[in-house]
Design an enzyme around this catalytic site. Sequence first.
Site, PDB file in Angstrom:
ATOM      1  N   ARG A  48     -20.074 -18.053   5.298  1.00 37.23           N
ATOM      2  CA  ARG A  48     -21.277 -17.402   5.830  1.00 37.23           C
ATOM      3  C   ARG A  48     -20.955 -16.470   6.990  1.00 37.23           C
ATOM      4  O   ARG A  48     -21.668 -15.484   7.216  1.00 37.23           O
ATOM      5  CB  ARG A  48     -22.290 -18.472   6.264  1.00 37.23           C
ATOM      6  CG  ARG A  48     -23.681 -17.908   6.624  1.00 37.23           C
ATOM      7  CD  ARG A  48     -24.665 -19.044   6.868  1.00 37.23           C
ATOM      8  NE  ARG A  48     -26.030 -18.563   7.081  1.00 37.23           N
ATOM      9  CZ  ARG A  48     -26.681 -18.594   8.248  1.00 37.23           C
ATOM     10  NH1 ARG A  48     -26.066 -19.082   9.325  1.00 37.23           N
ATOM     11  NH2 ARG A  48     -27.920 -18.147   8.343  1.00 37.23           N
ATOM     12  N   ILE A  74     -30.537 -12.924   7.895  1.00 38.67           N
ATOM     13  CA  ILE A  74     -29.909 -13.805   6.918  1.00 38.67           C
ATOM     14  C   ILE A  74     -30.647 -15.127   7.026  1.00 38.67           C
ATOM     15  O   ILE A  74     -30.842 -15.655   8.123  1.00 38.67           O
ATOM     16  CB  ILE A  74     -28.395 -13.966   7.174  1.00 38.67           C
ATOM     17  CG1 ILE A  74     -27.748 -14.879   6.126  1.00 38.67           C
ATOM     18  CG2 ILE A  74     -28.097 -14.461   8.577  1.00 38.67           C
ATOM     19  CD1 ILE A  74     -26.227 -14.939   6.223  1.00 38.67           C
ATOM     20  N   SER A  75     -31.096 -15.667   5.892  1.00 40.42           N
ATOM     21  CA  SER A  75     -31.972 -16.836   5.915  1.00 40.42           C
ATOM     22  C   SER A  75     -31.260 -18.072   6.450  1.00 40.42           C
ATOM     23  O   SER A  75     -30.038 -18.214   6.363  1.00 40.42           O
ATOM     24  CB  SER A  75     -32.496 -17.129   4.504  1.00 40.42           C
ATOM     25  OG  SER A  75     -33.340 -16.104   4.057  1.00 40.42           O
ATOM     26  N   GLN A  76     -32.052 -18.979   6.975  1.00 44.51           N
ATOM     27  CA  GLN A  76     -31.568 -20.288   7.413  1.00 44.51           C
ATOM     28  C   GLN A  76     -30.872 -20.989   6.244  1.00 44.51           C
ATOM     29  O   GLN A  76     -31.386 -20.983   5.117  1.00 44.51           O
ATOM     30  CB  GLN A  76     -32.769 -21.108   7.879  1.00 44.51           C
ATOM     31  CG  GLN A  76     -32.459 -22.527   8.288  1.00 44.51           C
ATOM     32  CD  GLN A  76     -33.732 -23.323   8.544  1.00 44.51           C
ATOM     33  OE1 GLN A  76     -34.843 -22.788   8.454  1.00 44.51           O
ATOM     34  NE2 GLN A  76     -33.584 -24.590   8.861  1.00 44.51           N
ATOM     35  N   PRO A  77     -29.703 -21.593   6.442  1.00 42.56           N
ATOM     36  CA  PRO A  77     -29.005 -22.264   5.342  1.00 42.56           C
ATOM     37  C   PRO A  77     -29.864 -23.287   4.597  1.00 42.56           C
ATOM     38  O   PRO A  77     -29.764 -23.398   3.366  1.00 42.56           O
ATOM     39  CB  PRO A  77     -27.808 -22.919   6.032  1.00 42.56           C
ATOM     40  CG  PRO A  77     -27.504 -21.985   7.169  1.00 42.56           C
ATOM     41  CD  PRO A  77     -28.856 -21.537   7.658  1.00 42.56           C
TER      42      PRO A  77
END
Length: 233
Positions: A48, A74-77
Amino acid sequence: MIARIRLQPEAVGLGMTGQRVRDRLIERLRENGIRDERVLAAIRAVPRHLFVDEAFATRAYEDTALPIGHGQTISQPWVVARMTEAVLAALPAHGAQAPAPKVLEIGTGSGYQAAILAALGLRVFTVERIGELLRVARKRFRTLGLDIRSRHDDGNVGWPQEAPFEGIVVTAAASALVPALVEQLAPGGVLVAPVGGAGAQSLLCVRKDAEGRIEQSNLASVVFVPLLPGMVD
């Protein structure tokens, strides 16, 4: 089985981008309800920190969204994992005798969600309206040796030339389900998308049965950037 990812030295990571930090993220995701070991393996495998600006690299394995420029994130995992888990649960099994399911992503952004899907061996098609973001994402795909087809276009249009798709993942929020995307979903397929305004968004899982009827459920409350029309170079 996780697709082979080409790991250059910078992709392996050290310190705050190293394997120990990545493993802690996996444990947090497990504690927060992610159960599909295939999804967890893909998140462990995909670096990431290569999908964020260098200034944020040491925060790449925090379970949080991060800015990527152009007003995007970038989205939260956890959100990436939950969306991927929901899609995988509805996809048909595939192997040497059956082609991998086709999955459409709307909103390439950094390219991270598309990379997770590709690492799971799916045939990934991704659409991004901001040309600069797409150009950077394509470089990341090439660096990692990921076979992902991408297109610079309005995400509200989808990718009709490649439809139908067994799975569709939307990474920006519209006020309602986008009819063109529902139409491009194959019978038996699943669409996962945030829906709602800035104050209240729901992550919906939409299933289309063999007769084309739609059934939807709410997976979580989320916060996404809006799904905007048009294209930006």
